[in-house]
Design an enzyme around this catalytic site. Structure first.
Site: not given
Ligand code: NDP
Length: 276
Positions: A50, A80
């Site tokens: 995504d 998007k």
């Molecule tokens: P998430 O809820 O996926 O959380 C990501 C965060 O959690 C990062 O800081 C990551 O750190 C951490 N993390 C990942 N795995 C773990 C784990 N197993 N244990 C503890 N911490 C963890 O947030 P996002 O906002 O990134 O949402 C996911 C996806 O949704 C986005 O990447 C994007 O593709 C989409 N999105 C779409 C939006 C929209 O408006 N349509 C808005 C926001 C997101 P690290 O990377 O350091 O591991």
């Protein structure tokens, strides 16, 4: 029925199958960072990515996919149209530009990123055109409330296949989920892991019981609700950890305990009130 593994799919209302689990790449830098994340995910069985024009990493996503050796038609790629590009002609152009950056001939799913007032209906008409021209396999929206969905469906009679919204235990989107179920719109959760804010005692207790992590419990909760998830991580260990959610099941009681965490709490903006 809930998906059974990383490659398992949900059936969208236009007949296209979409993996129920993928990798999100918001705030992942273009170049090595995104290339490594996508490569790691694909090597560990993920089959959906995504991205979005505004993430600035479509180029790296495309490169990682080509270098992975996994055939293009076995990976489901979503992007998007960004807010500044909304409107009919500019959306058509934005699609071409995304394809160019990804170096791909088509997207599996193209979404309206946010419902920009006064523009999202025209933007939707452009997505319908791309779909009618068979240039994209499926079209949908993101951050649409029920009233936004009604607006585009009233204007075109075309029902989006997906609404991708912020959705997690603290914001479980009960009403929107019920509405989308009626309309056969598949829900997809962004920030499923609450952006890493997983320090919630109930989640820790349930995780301990299953010898899993709070992240895995939350993703399992989504899966059992038949919500598509796209957790983001740039770390190999977490990319793998997040995918190991098919060898246990939450009981009805545990599901109810997690459902009860809902507080309508957003980590991102409200689609009725955003300023970007
Ligand atoms: P998430 O809820 O996926 O959380 C990501 C965060 O959690 C990062 O800081 C990551 O750190 C951490 N993390 C990942 N795995 C773990 C784990 N197993 N244990 C503890 N911490 C963890 O947030 P996002 O906002 O990134 O949402 C996911 C996806 O949704 C986005 O990447 C994007 O593709 C989409 N999105 C779409 C939006 C929209 O408006 N349509 C808005 C926001 C997101 P690290 O990377 O350091 O591991």
């Amino acid at each position: 029925m809930a998906i059974q593994n990383l490659q398992d799919t949900v059936l969208l209302h236009n007949g296209v199958r979409m993996p129920g689990f993928g990798l999100g790449v918001f705030r992942v830098k273009d170049g090595d960072e995104v290339i490594n994340s996508v490569r790691t995910a694909l090597a560990n069985g993920y089959r959906m990515i995504d991205t979005a024009a505004i993430y600035g990493n479509e180029q790296g996503v495309g490169q990682a996919l080509r270098e992975s050796g996994v055939p293009r038609n076995q990976v489901f790629v979503t992007s998007k149209v960004w807010n500044a590009d909304q409107g009919y002609d500019s959306t058509l152009r934005a699609y071409d530009e995304s394809l160019k950056r990804l170096d791909m001939e088509y997207l599996d799913l193209f979404l309206i990123h946010w419902p920009v007032k006064g523009k999202y209906v025209e933007t939707w008409k452009a997505l319908v055109q791309l779909y009618d021209d068979k240039r994209v396999r499926a079209i949908g929206v993101s951050n649409f409330h029920i009233h936004h969905l009604n607006d585009i469906m009233d204007a075109t009679s075309v029902v989006p296949v997906i609404d991708q919204v912020e959705l997690h235990p603290l914001l479980s989107q009960i009403e929107l989920r019920a509405f989308c179920k009626e309309q056969a719109i598949q829900m997809e959760a962004w920030s499923p892991l609450m952006k890493g804010n997983l320090d919630i005692p109930v989640l820790h207790d349930i995780a301990k019981h299953h010898k899993k992590t709070p992240a895995q419990v939350v993703l399992r909760w989504h899966i059992q609700h038949e919500i598509v998830v796209i957790p983001k991580s740039i770390h190999e260990q977490r990319i793998i950890e997040n995918s190991l959610v098919f060898d246990f099941a939450l009981t009805q009681e545990e599901m109810a305990q997690i459902n009860a965490l809902n507080q309508n709490q957003r980590f991102g903006s409200d689609p009725d009130n955003f300023n970007f």
